[in-house]
Design a protein around this motif. Structure first.
Motif, PDB file in Angstrom:
ATOM      1  N   ALA A 241      39.519  22.343  28.823  1.00  0.00           N
ATOM      2  CA  ALA A 241      40.615  21.661  28.250  1.00  0.00           C
ATOM      3  C   ALA A 241      40.708  20.868  28.449  1.00  0.00           C
ATOM      4  CB  ALA A 241      41.180  22.505  27.145  1.00  0.00           C
ATOM      5  N   LEU A 242      41.495  20.482  29.442  1.00  0.00           N
ATOM      6  CA  LEU A 242      42.039  18.756  29.915  1.00  0.00           C
ATOM      7  C   LEU A 242      40.555  18.171  30.141  1.00  0.00           C
ATOM      8  CD1 LEU A 242      44.279  16.762  30.229  1.00  0.00           C
ATOM      9  CD2 LEU A 242      44.625  17.606  32.000  1.00  0.00           C
ATOM     10  N   ARG A 243      39.679  18.855  31.265  1.00  0.00           N
ATOM     11  CA  ARG A 243      38.735  17.714  31.899  1.00  0.00           C
ATOM     12  C   ARG A 243      37.743  17.419  30.440  1.00  0.00           C
ATOM     13  NH1 ARG A 243      36.071  17.357  36.477  1.00  0.00           N
ATOM     14  NH2 ARG A 243      33.430  17.209  35.873  1.00  0.00           N
TER      15      ARG A 243
ATOM     16  N   PRO B  67      22.021   4.476  40.644  1.00  0.00           N
ATOM     17  CA  PRO B  67      21.116   4.023  38.560  1.00  0.00           C
ATOM     18  C   PRO B  67      20.002   5.113  39.233  1.00  0.00           C
ATOM     19  CG  PRO B  67      20.583   2.245  40.469  1.00  0.00           C
ATOM     20  CD  PRO B  67      21.893   3.319  41.580  1.00  0.00           C
ATOM     21  N   GLU B  68      20.193   6.001  40.360  1.00  0.00           N
ATOM     22  CA  GLU B  68      19.542   7.787  40.488  1.00  0.00           C
ATOM     23  C   GLU B  68      20.318   8.926  39.566  1.00  0.00           C
ATOM     24  OE1 GLU B  68      20.025   6.847  44.037  1.00  0.00           O
ATOM     25  OE2 GLU B  68      19.695   5.874  43.170  1.00  0.00           O
ATOM     26  N   GLU B  69      21.854   8.178  39.902  1.00  0.00           N
ATOM     27  CA  GLU B  69      22.436   9.873  39.701  1.00  0.00           C
ATOM     28  C   GLU B  69      22.385  10.318  38.073  1.00  0.00           C
ATOM     29  OE1 GLU B  69      26.281   9.663  43.350  1.00  0.00           O
ATOM     30  OE2 GLU B  69      26.624   8.267  40.996  1.00  0.00           O
ATOM     31  N   ALA B  70      22.500  11.265  37.934  1.00  0.00           N
ATOM     32  CA  ALA B  70      22.193  11.673  36.137  1.00  0.00           C
ATOM     33  C   ALA B  70      23.665  12.214  35.806  1.00  0.00           C
ATOM     34  CB  ALA B  70      21.440  13.202  35.817  1.00  0.00           C
ATOM     35  N   SER B  71      23.742  11.433  34.666  1.00  0.00           N
ATOM     36  CA  SER B  71      25.283  11.536  33.871  1.00  0.00           C
ATOM     37  C   SER B  71      25.840  12.895  33.349  1.00  0.00           C
ATOM     38  CB  SER B  71      24.871  10.739  32.069  1.00  0.00           C
ATOM     39  OG  SER B  71      24.413   9.689  32.637  1.00  0.00           O
ATOM     40  N   LEU B  72      27.335  13.244  33.614  1.00  0.00           N
ATOM     41  CA  LEU B  72      27.840  14.356  33.104  1.00  0.00           C
ATOM     42  C   LEU B  72      27.843  14.786  31.390  1.00  0.00           C
ATOM     43  CD1 LEU B  72      31.239  13.727  34.863  1.00  0.00           C
ATOM     44  CD2 LEU B  72      29.646  15.056  35.538  1.00  0.00           C
ATOM     45  N   PRO B  73      27.531  16.040  31.547  1.00  0.00           N
ATOM     46  CA  PRO B  73      26.529  16.394  29.630  1.00  0.00           C
ATOM     47  C   PRO B  73      28.222  16.039  28.861  1.00  0.00           C
ATOM     48  CG  PRO B  73      26.692  18.216  31.848  1.00  0.00           C
ATOM     49  CD  PRO B  73      27.660  16.834  32.537  1.00  0.00           C
ATOM     50  N   PRO B  74      27.607  15.522  27.498  1.00  0.00           N
ATOM     51  CA  PRO B  74      29.251  14.898  26.588  1.00  0.00           C
ATOM     52  C   PRO B  74      29.823  16.269  26.835  1.00  0.00           C
ATOM     53  CG  PRO B  74      26.773  15.466  25.702  1.00  0.00           C
ATOM     54  CD  PRO B  74      26.606  15.237  26.967  1.00  0.00           C
ATOM     55  N   ALA B  75      31.064  16.007  26.933  1.00  0.00           N
ATOM     56  CA  ALA B  75      32.481  16.615  26.802  1.00  0.00           C
ATOM     57  C   ALA B  75      32.638  17.584  25.708  1.00  0.00           C
ATOM     58  CB  ALA B  75      33.407  15.658  27.324  1.00  0.00           C
TER      59      ALA B  75
ATOM     60  N   MET C 145      48.237  25.216  26.875  1.00  0.00           N
ATOM     61  CA  MET C 145      48.394  24.695  28.037  1.00  0.00           C
ATOM     62  C   MET C 145      48.861  23.601  28.903  1.00  0.00           C
ATOM     63  SD  MET C 145      44.690  24.630  28.826  1.00  0.00           S
ATOM     64  CE  MET C 145      44.490  25.759  27.661  1.00  0.00           C
ATOM     65  N   ASP C 146      49.515  23.764  30.156  1.00  0.00           N
ATOM     66  CA  ASP C 146      49.963  22.711  30.820  1.00  0.00           C
ATOM     67  C   ASP C 146      49.074  21.340  30.844  1.00  0.00           C
ATOM     68  OD1 ASP C 146      52.579  21.748  31.964  1.00  0.00           O
ATOM     69  OD2 ASP C 146      51.465  20.864  33.327  1.00  0.00           O
ATOM     70  N   ASP C 147      47.775  21.686  30.753  1.00  0.00           N
ATOM     71  CA  ASP C 147      46.945  20.771  31.308  1.00  0.00           C
ATOM     72  C   ASP C 147      46.874  19.834  29.421  1.00  0.00           C
ATOM     73  OD1 ASP C 147      44.283  21.740  28.896  1.00  0.00           O
ATOM     74  OD2 ASP C 147      45.593  23.335  30.209  1.00  0.00           O
ATOM     75  N   GLN C 148      47.608  20.480  28.988  1.00  0.00           N
ATOM     76  CA  GLN C 148      47.526  20.142  27.173  1.00  0.00           C
ATOM     77  C   GLN C 148      48.941  19.546  27.098  1.00  0.00           C
ATOM     78  OE1 GLN C 148      44.996  20.552  24.373  1.00  0.00           O
ATOM     79  NE2 GLN C 148      43.800  21.893  25.996  1.00  0.00           N
ATOM     80  N   GLU C 149      50.217  19.692  27.387  1.00  0.00           N
ATOM     81  CA  GLU C 149      51.326  19.682  27.655  1.00  0.00           C
ATOM     82  C   GLU C 149      51.628  17.624  27.233  1.00  0.00           C
ATOM     83  OE1 GLU C 149      53.784  21.302  30.444  1.00  0.00           O
ATOM     84  OE2 GLU C 149      52.576  23.014  30.753  1.00  0.00           O
ATOM     85  N   GLN C 150      52.717  17.546  26.548  1.00  0.00           N
ATOM     86  CA  GLN C 150      52.939  16.325  26.231  1.00  0.00           C
ATOM     87  C   GLN C 150      53.638  15.840  27.423  1.00  0.00           C
ATOM     88  OE1 GLN C 150      52.814  14.353  23.582  1.00  0.00           O
ATOM     89  NE2 GLN C 150      53.991  12.767  25.249  1.00  0.00           N
ATOM     90  N   PRO C 151      52.692  15.299  28.256  1.00  0.00           N
ATOM     91  CA  PRO C 151      53.280  14.168  29.723  1.00  0.00           C
ATOM     92  C   PRO C 151      53.835  13.323  29.893  1.00  0.00           C
ATOM     93  CG  PRO C 151      50.887  13.962  28.678  1.00  0.00           C
ATOM     94  CD  PRO C 151      51.223  14.336  27.478  1.00  0.00           C
ATOM     95  N   ARG C 152      53.931  12.985  30.859  1.00  0.00           N
ATOM     96  CA  ARG C 152      55.152  11.593  31.516  1.00  0.00           C
ATOM     97  C   ARG C 152      54.830  11.232  32.103  1.00  0.00           C
ATOM     98  NH1 ARG C 152      59.546  13.929  34.644  1.00  0.00           N
ATOM     99  NH2 ARG C 152      59.209  16.015  35.119  1.00  0.00           N
ATOM    100  N   LYS C 153      55.044  10.189  32.452  1.00  0.00           N
ATOM    101  CA  LYS C 153      54.835   9.484  33.885  1.00  0.00           C
ATOM    102  C   LYS C 153      56.685   9.156  34.730  1.00  0.00           C
ATOM    103  CE  LYS C 153      51.327   6.825  33.973  1.00  0.00           C
ATOM    104  NZ  LYS C 153      50.017   7.540  34.394  1.00  0.00           N
ATOM    105  N   GLN C 154      56.023   9.202  36.026  1.00  0.00           N
ATOM    106  CA  GLN C 154      57.739   9.725  36.783  1.00  0.00           C
ATOM    107  C   GLN C 154      58.302   8.766  36.773  1.00  0.00           C
ATOM    108  OE1 GLN C 154      55.141   8.371  40.224  1.00  0.00           O
ATOM    109  NE2 GLN C 154      54.940  11.106  40.684  1.00  0.00           N
ATOM    110  N   GLY C 155      58.994   9.469  36.583  1.00  0.00           N
ATOM    111  CA  GLY C 155      60.505   8.402  35.776  1.00  0.00           C
ATOM    112  C   GLY C 155      61.246   8.250  34.224  1.00  0.00           C
TER     113      GLY C 155
END
Length: 328
Positions: free
Chosen positions: A245-247, A320-328, A1-11
């Motif tokens: 998967a990319l997230r 400080p009061e914000e909950a952590s995201l669940p582990p990926a 899927m493109d979220d995991q494709e070999q990416p590239r920076k611009q240029g």
């Protein structure tokens, strides 16, 4: 899927495969368009007219896709802090609209005109030069096949890398040029078969209705493909979110950084082919003065942007009061 494709920076060279695929398709379609136009003019076949319109539309589309590749690869600047990647979707949208108008609408209109003339008893009775039609269709099939194989090789290579079926990859990839060329070449091969069937049925029965129906079938096929491409490009222009998967991968990249104690918020969206905009709220390790924390945040953003997939990263401190995201 493109979220995991070999990416590239611009240029950077990373979309070279898509560029080669587009160039091959452009050359093939230009040659085919000329041949089909000559055959259509000499034979008057409705199916050949539809196919000529199809190939000229594809030729114009490849030019638009080349512009998309070039414009979308420009490095970001002050005017476009998220980069120019979304211009690739804009030009791909233009190409898809061209396929719809110059390919689908023209084919439907011409086939409908011939069909209506036949129903009114006004159709031309002179038999077209069937042999010329078959020769042109066969040559076109070989050229379109060569272009399709180039696109198929790239799709298979990428889909194997990310453990996806080729069609699932085509749907989910953020590379609009690869998706467009693959689908246009696929539809071109099917369209040639439909046109050939229309010509053959005309020859077998002597009834030009079959030729007209071949033109209409090609028009309907192009319309479906064009509308699909328009929809997918609009999805990315409006801000396509990244797959799970990319997230997980990028959340892990942030959370595992030595400076980060926890992550409480993460926003990701595509800003171009293989390019993601990342916004996160983090709690940094340690308890330091505000100026030091600000500098650490900027350094963390720079570290994250070294990942080829991340076009831009914006970080803020978690409350400080914000909950952590669940582990990926």
């Amino acid at each position: 899927m493109d979220d995991q494709e070999q990416p590239r920076k611009q240029g950077q060279a990373g979309g070279g495969g898509s560029l080669v695929t587009v160039v091959v398709a452009l050359v093939a379609n230009a040659l085919i368009a000329v041949a089909k136009s000559v055959a259509a003019a000499l034979t008057g076949s409705a199916s050949m007219v539809a196919e000529a319109a199809h190939s000229w539309a594809d030729t114009g589309n490849e030019i638009a896709l080349l512009v998309a590749e070039r414009r979308g690869s420009r490095p970001r600047d002050v005017a476009r802090p998220r980069g120019y990647g979304r211009s690739a979707y804009l030009w791909s949208l233009v190409a898809a609209f061209g396929l719809f108008t110059a390919g689908s609408v023209v084919s439907l209109w011409h086939g409908g005109t011939v069909l209506w003339a036949d129903l009114q008893g006004e159709a031309e009775t002179e038999a077209p030069a069937y042999t010329l039609n078959y020769v042109v269709l066969a040559v076109a099939f070989l050229l379109e096949g060569a272009s399709f194989l180039q696109a198929l090789r790239q799709v298979r290579r990428e889909s194997r890398r990310w453990h996806l079926r080729p069609l699932a990859f085509v749907y989910r990839t953020s590379d609009p040029t690869l998706r467009a060329v693959f689908l246009e070449d696929s539809s071109a091969l099917v369209g040639l078969l439909l046109a050939g069937a229309g010509v053959a049925a005309h020859q077998a029965t002597g009834d030009p209705v079959w030729d007209a129906l071949g033109s209409i079938a090609v028009g309907l096929l192009l319309g479906v493909v064009a509308l699909f491409l328009i929809r997918r490009n609009m999805d990315y222009l409006l801000g396509e979110s990244v797959p799970a998967a990319l997230r997980e991968r990028l959340q892990g990249l942030v959370a595992d950084h030595p400076s980060v104690a926890r992550v409480t918020y993460l926003h990701l969206e595509y800003v171009g082919p293989r390019r993601v905009f990342l916004v996160a709220a983090v709690d940094l390790v340690g308890d330091e003065p505000e100026p030091v924390v600000a500098r650490r945040l900027r350094a963390l953003e720079a570290d994250l942007e070294r990942d080829l997939l991340i076009e831009d990263a914006v970080l803020t401190l978690a409350a400080p009061e914000e909950a952590s995201l669940p582990p990926a």
